[in-house]
Design a protein around this motif. Structure first.
Motif, PDB file in Angstrom:
ATOM      1  N   PRO A 235       0.815  -1.235   0.000  1.00 17.13           N
ATOM      2  CA  PRO A 235       0.000   0.000   0.000  1.00 17.13           C
ATOM      3  C   PRO A 235       0.837   1.269   0.000  1.00 17.13           C
ATOM      4  CG  PRO A 235      -0.878  -1.604   1.549  1.00 17.13           C
ATOM      5  CD  PRO A 235       0.434  -2.139   1.092  1.00 17.13           C
ATOM      6  N   THR A 236       1.984   1.257   0.711  1.00 13.61           N
ATOM      7  CA  THR A 236       2.844   2.441   0.775  1.00 13.61           C
ATOM      8  C   THR A 236       4.295   1.998   0.733  1.00 13.61           C
ATOM      9  OG1 THR A 236       3.004   2.417   3.189  1.00 13.61           O
ATOM     10  CG2 THR A 236       1.160   3.659   2.214  1.00 13.61           C
ATOM     11  N   LEU A 237       5.192   2.951   0.492  1.00 17.76           N
ATOM     12  CA  LEU A 237       6.615   2.639   0.482  1.00 17.76           C
ATOM     13  C   LEU A 237       7.084   2.219   1.875  1.00 17.76           C
ATOM     14  CD1 LEU A 237       9.321   2.521  -0.970  1.00 17.76           C
ATOM     15  CD2 LEU A 237       9.592   4.973  -0.542  1.00 17.76           C
ATOM     16  N   ALA A 238       6.543   2.858   2.914  1.00 18.63           N
ATOM     17  CA  ALA A 238       6.943   2.501   4.282  1.00 18.63           C
ATOM     18  C   ALA A 238       6.586   1.049   4.578  1.00 18.63           C
ATOM     19  CB  ALA A 238       6.268   3.438   5.279  1.00 18.63           C
ATOM     20  N   GLU A 239       5.410   0.618   4.134  1.00 18.90           N
ATOM     21  CA  GLU A 239       5.016  -0.771   4.358  1.00 18.90           C
ATOM     22  C   GLU A 239       5.851  -1.726   3.517  1.00 18.90           C
ATOM     23  OE1 GLU A 239       0.587  -1.415   4.925  1.00 18.90           O
ATOM     24  OE2 GLU A 239       0.582   0.662   4.210  1.00 18.90           O
ATOM     25  N   ALA A 240       6.224  -1.298   2.321  1.00 23.81           N
ATOM     26  CA  ALA A 240       7.097  -2.125   1.480  1.00 23.81           C
ATOM     27  C   ALA A 240       8.457  -2.312   2.149  1.00 23.81           C
ATOM     28  CB  ALA A 240       7.265  -1.484   0.104  1.00 23.81           C
ATOM     29  N   ASP A 241       8.999  -1.229   2.705  1.00 28.17           N
ATOM     30  CA  ASP A 241      10.295  -1.319   3.385  1.00 28.17           C
ATOM     31  C   ASP A 241      10.213  -2.214   4.621  1.00 28.17           C
ATOM     32  OD1 ASP A 241      11.567   0.317   1.567  1.00 28.17           O
ATOM     33  OD2 ASP A 241      11.141   2.157   2.681  1.00 28.17           O
ATOM     34  N   ALA A 242       9.129  -2.095   5.373  1.00 29.16           N
ATOM     35  CA  ALA A 242       8.962  -2.924   6.565  1.00 29.16           C
ATOM     36  C   ALA A 242       8.867  -4.402   6.184  1.00 29.16           C
ATOM     37  CB  ALA A 242       7.717  -2.489   7.334  1.00 29.16           C
ATOM     38  N   LEU A 243       8.120  -4.691   5.119  1.00 25.58           N
ATOM     39  CA  LEU A 243       8.006  -6.076   4.648  1.00 25.58           C
ATOM     40  C   LEU A 243       9.342  -6.580   4.119  1.00 25.58           C
ATOM     41  CD1 LEU A 243       6.285  -8.556   4.048  1.00 25.58           C
ATOM     42  CD2 LEU A 243       5.558  -7.459   1.912  1.00 25.58           C
ATOM     43  N   ALA A 244      10.083  -5.712   3.449  1.00 24.15           N
ATOM     44  CA  ALA A 244      11.404  -6.101   2.932  1.00 24.15           C
ATOM     45  C   ALA A 244      12.335  -6.519   4.069  1.00 24.15           C
ATOM     46  CB  ALA A 244      12.012  -4.948   2.143  1.00 24.15           C
ATOM     47  N   ASP A 245      12.281  -5.797   5.192  1.00 30.95           N
ATOM     48  CA  ASP A 245      13.112  -6.156   6.347  1.00 30.95           C
ATOM     49  C   ASP A 245      12.787  -7.565   6.833  1.00 30.95           C
ATOM     50  OD1 ASP A 245      14.436  -3.758   6.314  1.00 30.95           O
ATOM     51  OD2 ASP A 245      13.091  -2.797   7.770  1.00 30.95           O
ATOM     52  N   LYS A 246      11.511  -7.907   6.863  1.00 31.88           N
ATOM     53  CA  LYS A 246      11.111  -9.250   7.301  1.00 31.88           C
ATOM     54  C   LYS A 246      11.536 -10.312   6.289  1.00 31.88           C
ATOM     55  CE  LYS A 246       7.019  -7.506   9.754  1.00 31.88           C
ATOM     56  NZ  LYS A 246       5.529  -7.542   9.799  1.00 31.88           N
TER      57      LYS A 246
ATOM     58  N   THR B 237      13.505   2.822  -1.808  1.00 25.25           N
ATOM     59  CA  THR B 237      14.432   3.287  -0.763  1.00 25.25           C
ATOM     60  C   THR B 237      15.872   2.862  -1.062  1.00 25.25           C
ATOM     61  OG1 THR B 237      12.644   3.154   0.852  1.00 25.25           O
ATOM     62  CG2 THR B 237      14.879   3.253   1.724  1.00 25.25           C
ATOM     63  N   ASP B 238      16.031   1.758  -1.772  1.00 26.03           N
ATOM     64  CA  ASP B 238      17.384   1.284  -2.074  1.00 26.03           C
ATOM     65  C   ASP B 238      18.103   2.184  -3.075  1.00 26.03           C
ATOM     66  OD1 ASP B 238      17.563  -1.175  -0.479  1.00 26.03           O
ATOM     67  OD2 ASP B 238      15.880  -1.821  -1.716  1.00 26.03           O
ATOM     68  N   PHE B 239      17.367   3.117  -3.696  1.00 24.53           N
ATOM     69  CA  PHE B 239      18.010   4.080  -4.590  1.00 24.53           C
ATOM     70  C   PHE B 239      18.642   5.239  -3.805  1.00 24.53           C
ATOM     71  CE2 PHE B 239      15.452   1.849  -7.677  1.00 24.53           C
ATOM     72  CZ  PHE B 239      16.211   1.901  -8.822  1.00 24.53           C
ATOM     73  N   VAL B 240      18.443   5.261  -2.511  1.00 23.18           N
ATOM     74  CA  VAL B 240      19.109   6.264  -1.662  1.00 23.18           C
ATOM     75  C   VAL B 240      20.383   5.616  -1.110  1.00 23.18           C
ATOM     76  CG1 VAL B 240      18.918   7.720   0.372  1.00 23.18           C
ATOM     77  CG2 VAL B 240      16.904   7.304  -1.061  1.00 23.18           C
ATOM     78  N   PRO B 241      21.572   6.065  -1.559  1.00 20.27           N
ATOM     79  CA  PRO B 241      22.813   5.406  -1.142  1.00 20.27           C
ATOM     80  C   PRO B 241      23.047   5.506   0.360  1.00 20.27           C
ATOM     81  CG  PRO B 241      23.164   6.884  -3.011  1.00 20.27           C
ATOM     82  CD  PRO B 241      21.806   7.179  -2.483  1.00 20.27           C
TER      83      PRO B 241
ATOM     84  N   GLU C 258       8.737   6.518 -10.676  1.00 20.56           N
ATOM     85  CA  GLU C 258       7.580   5.900 -11.324  1.00 20.56           C
ATOM     86  C   GLU C 258       7.772   4.409 -11.559  1.00 20.56           C
ATOM     87  OE1 GLU C 258       7.168   8.244 -14.800  1.00 20.56           O
ATOM     88  OE2 GLU C 258       6.377  10.003 -13.725  1.00 20.56           O
ATOM     89  N   SER C 259       9.020   3.964 -11.589  1.00 17.54           N
ATOM     90  CA  SER C 259       9.276   2.530 -11.770  1.00 17.54           C
ATOM     91  C   SER C 259       9.112   1.753 -10.468  1.00 17.54           C
ATOM     92  CB  SER C 259      10.692   2.310 -12.312  1.00 17.54           C
ATOM     93  OG  SER C 259      11.669   2.595 -11.321  1.00 17.54           O
ATOM     94  N   GLN C 260       8.996   2.482  -9.339  1.00 13.40           N
ATOM     95  CA  GLN C 260       8.925   1.811  -8.033  1.00 13.40           C
ATOM     96  C   GLN C 260       7.676   2.172  -7.238  1.00 13.40           C
ATOM     97  OE1 GLN C 260      11.245  -0.468  -7.216  1.00 13.40           O
ATOM     98  NE2 GLN C 260      12.225  -0.082  -9.191  1.00 13.40           N
ATOM     99  N   VAL C 261       7.107   3.339  -7.498  1.00 15.03           N
ATOM    100  CA  VAL C 261       5.906   3.771  -6.769  1.00 15.03           C
ATOM    101  C   VAL C 261       4.858   4.202  -7.788  1.00 15.03           C
ATOM    102  CG1 VAL C 261       4.961   5.403  -5.102  1.00 15.03           C
ATOM    103  CG2 VAL C 261       7.261   4.489  -4.765  1.00 15.03           C
ATOM    104  N   SER C 262       3.652   3.656  -7.672  1.00 12.61           N
ATOM    105  CA  SER C 262       2.593   3.960  -8.637  1.00 12.61           C
ATOM    106  C   SER C 262       2.013   5.345  -8.382  1.00 12.61           C
ATOM    107  CB  SER C 262       1.486   2.904  -8.537  1.00 12.61           C
ATOM    108  OG  SER C 262       0.841   2.996  -7.287  1.00 12.61           O
ATOM    109  N   THR C 263       1.174   5.787  -9.281  1.00 11.24           N
ATOM    110  CA  THR C 263       0.591   7.126  -9.170  1.00 11.24           C
ATOM    111  C   THR C 263      -0.304   7.267  -7.935  1.00 11.24           C
ATOM    112  OG1 THR C 263      -1.209   6.404 -10.627  1.00 11.24           O
ATOM    113  CG2 THR C 263       0.649   7.557 -11.654  1.00 11.24           C
ATOM    114  N   ASP C 264      -0.849   6.154  -7.435  1.00  7.83           N
ATOM    115  CA  ASP C 264      -1.699   6.224  -6.245  1.00  7.83           C
ATOM    116  C   ASP C 264      -0.928   5.918  -4.963  1.00  7.83           C
ATOM    117  OD1 ASP C 264      -1.272   3.534  -6.492  1.00  7.83           O
ATOM    118  OD2 ASP C 264      -3.372   2.985  -6.788  1.00  7.83           O
ATOM    119  N   GLY C 265       0.409   5.863  -5.048  1.00  2.93           N
ATOM    120  CA  GLY C 265       1.225   5.710  -3.853  1.00  2.93           C
ATOM    121  C   GLY C 265       1.602   4.300  -3.483  1.00  2.93           C
TER     122      GLY C 265
END
Length: 881
Positions: free
Chosen positions: A518-529, A543-547, A664-671
């Motif tokens: 649903p959101t980038l924050a939730e994607a990052d949290a799921l990625a950690d798990k 987020t991985d595009f931020v060095p 746009e390749s990682q986050v859709s227009t609706d977030g």
């Protein structure tokens, strides 16, 4: 039931007799209908090459996949241009040039996404190196600064030789090493000179010289993603775009002679080449099948006129069936497109049985009534055969496997059309163009004698069949299903072979799970798990595009700018004259010879000696060759120096400042955010695939991506196969009960089919022929087609006084030649270079071959046993009464 059956036989006989009497009208009407349907087919035919659309869109994994496609449409219907260079410099320059030209024609190539060519990544590329890598690179460039300054001021052979001379002087005068790795440079330059002398392509990679171990082998590959403009009014929507790309690549000279290889893959390219492959293979298979069927019909009938009449009937029926297909399903798929060859192989069965009954009737002196007598004798059986075959085809319709359901609908309709054509067009053609003389009834004494051996010893034959069935059944647990639809594509096509190359590269493999959060924050949290799972090698989000460690890296880059900036401030000098080039060559030869003499056993001295040999040969060469060598050594330098200078302007990278193309390749227009999950193990192994998908879906049940689709689609197809097989078996048993009306006769007809099915599965195990999305139709279809042989023999038995007499009629011959022509058609499919088509043809040919053998060897023995068993029972019944 008996009365209805008798009425049906008389009605068919009357219909055929009417076609005989009005033969001219029937033929003219058939020609007109064929022409009209052919026009409809030509103007409306289309093929859908999307393999996922062959399964119901209501399946959960299909809905998840569609949701991902809707959120990120740029990753659907695309062309992926894969550029491989002999070195990283060539790949970079080719990609930059090609991307620039592609963007000039958006009406043809659509959007162009070249992530590595983004100005943002060019400027901030150093931030994506690890701190250790950047430190090593900084040290290398600091020590090489004087030499880079020389090349910036004079990017010619003169400047290169001055640089080498400067490095050699430092080593000779300081008796130590220089920051510039002269041995590496000397070997690289010598290799290019040697290749030029031998007529081989080679260009010096300055990126690899300057970057050292920070430049990896995978940097020699670049990817450009297109969202092309497709012409859906064409049978091949991507033809114009793909042809334009190839023309542009040719115009730019991006070929192996220039050290570059450009290939196309992606969903659009795969579909385009798949369609071409299927079209070509099916066209050849259909023509080959028609020729083989004509030859076999001629042998079977012993009359080329009858064979020609039957072949023309098949052609008319094929056109009508194609028209029915376009009207019923609209667009063919990669499986249903095989209906043409299936129709040719199956339609001839009707013609073979009817034609041989006609030959038999003529031989018995029936004259003008022979056509009617043939319909009276075989018409009922042909109707039952059509119904049984249609039942086998339609067994997939209630399942979620829409691809085979579509083939089933088309082929079932084709069976009805084939029955109609062979009882309408064929009699009319024979009436207009009867065989010359009386067709000879073939000598069947030898084959009858062989079949009678099995019939004469029915208990032995039945016992052997039981033993064979038990042995075959023991292999069933080892049968397996190939879940990967990619294995059904032609590996010789460029798009498929390129995709296999990408799969082998962990950076570019499409076999990753995609999750829509649903959101980038939730994607990052799921990625950690997910990163904690042993089955997961890594994850990626926006987020991985931020060095990481930006402060330390920016400090290193500022230091690099401090000591490298002066090198890029010097003014360029005029290009050297030929004499200046030779003077520089002579000067560097002296210094390198001295270095080789001073360090004869060290890497530096050995490399210098190698370069000296090449330069001596070059010194004796004409000026034109010196210019050619200059191009090979320095053509790639300028862009590398410009890139290096741009990289010194790196700035802090924040999430909000990332370019729109990357966001746009990682986050859709609706977030909603895309999360990519990479597997630890090779998921070509099904056990690894199951573990990977199961582990990820425990945390993300709505996960999508190739691994999920492959596993879920395979499970769906296996389930559809089981359902279809049950439907086919039950429906055909019910049909046999209704038509044969005796359970013993039903068992006699069905038992050989069961044995043939066991033998087919056992053969797939022994010869490692896995079931797959295409050939899974074999067993349900085998019951539908194979029961035809049993029906013909069983109904003929009711007309003859004994089983032995049945074997002397033309019915066994018709069974043999009908099966052989069907097998021949399937062999034409098996010869296809397209793996999916070939696998279907191979397994169907095996299945029908076993069906024929079991019907001719086992069924007569069972018929004999049933007759012997029924005799005493009837006698006892008479005594009791």
């Amino acid at each position: 039931m008996e009365a209805a059956f008798e009425w049906g036989r008389r009605a068919l006989a009357a219909w055929v007799d009417g076609c005989r009497r009005y033969a001219r009208t029937v033929v003219v009407a058939s020609i007109a209908a064929t022409a009209a349907v052919l026009w409809f087919v030509v103007t409306s035919i289309s093929i859908n090459t999307d393999t996922t659309s062959m399964l119901s869109a209501e399946l959960p994994f299909r809905r998840n996949s569609q949701a991902l496609s809707d959120a990120f449409p740029q990753f659907s219907n695309n062309i992926l241009i894969v550029i491989d260079g002999a070195n990283a410099d060539l790949a970079d320059d080719a990609a930059a040039t090609l991307a620039t030209r592609l963007r000039e024609q958006p009406n043809v190539f659509g959007s162009v996404f070249d992530p590595q060519g983004e100005a943002f990544l060019r400027r901030n590329g150093f931030l994506y190196l690890s701190t250790d890598e950047l430190t090593r690179l900084s040290n290398r460039l600091a020590e090489a600064q004087p030499f880079l300054g020389t090349l910036w001021r004079d990017p010619s052979l003169r400047g290169l030789f001055d640089m080498l001379g400067l490095a050699a002087d430092e080593i000779l005068t300081k008796k130590g090493a220089t920051g510039f790795e002269i041995d590496v440079a000397s070997n690289a330059i010598a290799a290019v000179i040697e290749a030029e002398a031998a007529g081989r392509f080679a260009q010096l990679s300055w990126r690899e010289l300057m970057g050292g171990d920070t430049v990896k082998p995978e940097d020699r590959r670049r990817l450009i993603l297109l969202k092309p403009v497709l012409d859906f009014g064409s049978l091949q929507p991507a033809s114009r775009t793909i042809s334009a790309i190839r023309a542009l690549v040719r115009d730019l000279g991006l070929d192996e002679k220039a050290g570059v290889r450009v290939r196309l893959t992606g969903s659009v390219a795969l579909a385009h080449e798949e369609l071409r492959s299927v079209e070509g293979n099916m066209g050849v298979a259909a023509v080959a099948s028609l020729v083989l069927v004509f030859v076999l019909l001629t042998i079977g009938y012993r009359s080329w006129r009858l064979a020609l009449a039957a072949s023309l009937t098949i052609i008319a029926g094929l056109v009508w069936t194609t028209g029915f297909a376009m009207a019923a399903v609209g667009s063919l798929n990669l499986i249903s497109v095989a209906f043409a060859v299936l129709f040719i192989g199956l339609s001839d069965e009707f013609g073979m049985h009817y034609g041989l009954r006609y030959v038999e009737a003529v031989g018995e002196g029936r004259g003008s009534d022979a056509l009617r007598e043939a319909a009276d004798g075989s018409g009922g059986a042909l109707v039952l055969v059509a119904v049984a075959a249609a039942t086998g085809f339609l067994s997939f319709v209630p399942t979620d496997y829409l691809g085979l359901a579509q083939l089933g609908i088309i082929a079932a309709g084709g069976m009805v059309i084939a029955l109609f054509a062979n009882l309408t067009v064929l009699p009319a053609l024979i009436a207009l163009w009867p065989p010359r003389g009386q067709p000879r009834r073939p000598d069947q004494s030898k084959p009858v004698a062989i079949l009678n051996q099995a019939r004469a010893h029915p208990r032995t034959t039945a016992g052997i069949a039981v033993v064979v069935a038990l042995l075959a059944a023991s292999l069933i647990p080892k049968a397996h299903f190939d879940f990967d639809p990619l294995n059904l594509r032609d590996p010789e096509t460029e798009s498929v072979s390129t995709l296999f190359d990408l799969i082998a590269d962990s950076r570019t493999t499409p076999y990753t799970i995609q999750i829509l959060a649903p959101t980038l924050a939730e994607a990052d949290a799921l990625a950690d798990k997910l990163d904690r799972l042993p089955e997961v090698d890594g994850t990626a989000t926006l987020t991985d595009f931020v060095p990481k460690d930006q402060d330390a890296k920016l400090e290193l880059i500022r230091d690099m700018g401090f000591f490298l900036a002066p090198a890029f401030l010097a003014e360029r000098i005029a290009p050297p004259t030929p004499a200046a080039r030779r003077a520089a060559l002579d000067a560097v030869l002296v210094k390198l010879e001295a270095l080789a003499t001073a360090r004869p056993t060290e890497h530096i001295g050995i490399a210098a000696a190698r370069l000296v040999r090449g330069l001596r040969a070059l010194a004796a060469a004409p000026d034109q060759r010196l210019l050619a060598v200059e191009t090979r050594l320095l053509a790639l330098l300028q862009n590398r120096l410009v890139e290096l200078r741009e990289s010194l302007n790196a700035e802090p990278v924040m999430l909000a400042a990332l370019p729109a193309s990357i966001r746009e390749s990682q986050v859709s227009t609706d977030g909603r955010a895309r999360l990519q999950v990479m597997p630890t193990d090779n998921i070509h192994d099904r056990a690894n695939l199951v573990r990977f998908v199961t582990a990820v879906r425990t945390l993300a049940p709505d996960a999508s991506g190739s691994p999920v689709v492959i596993l879920a689609a395979g499970t769906t197809v296996v389930s559809a196969f089981r359902t279809a097989a049950i439907i086919a078996v039950v429906a055909i048993i019910l049909l046999l009960i209704v038509t044969l009306r005796r359970l013993v006769d039903v068992a006699v007809v069905f038992a050989p089919l069961g044995l043939a099915a066991l033998l087919t599965v056992a053969t797939s195990v022994l010869f490692d022929i896995p079931f797959n999305f295409a050939n899974v139709i074999a067993l349900p279809l085998m019951f539908g087609l194979g029961v035809a042989n049993g029906i013909h023999l069983s109904l003929r038995q009711r007309e003859e006084p004994s089983v032995a007499r049945v074997l002397e009629t033309t019915t066994p011959r018709a069974v043999v030649f009908a099966a052989i022509t069907t097998i021949a058609s399937f062999i034409c499919l098996a010869a296809s270079s397209h793996p999916g088509t070939a696998s279907m043809g191979i397994l169907l040919a095996i299945a029908i071959s076993f069906t024929l053998a079991c019907t001719l060897l086992v069924q007569p023995a069972l018929m004999e046993l049933a007759a012997r068993w029924a005799g005493p029972r009837r006698a006892a019944s008479h005594r009791g009464s």
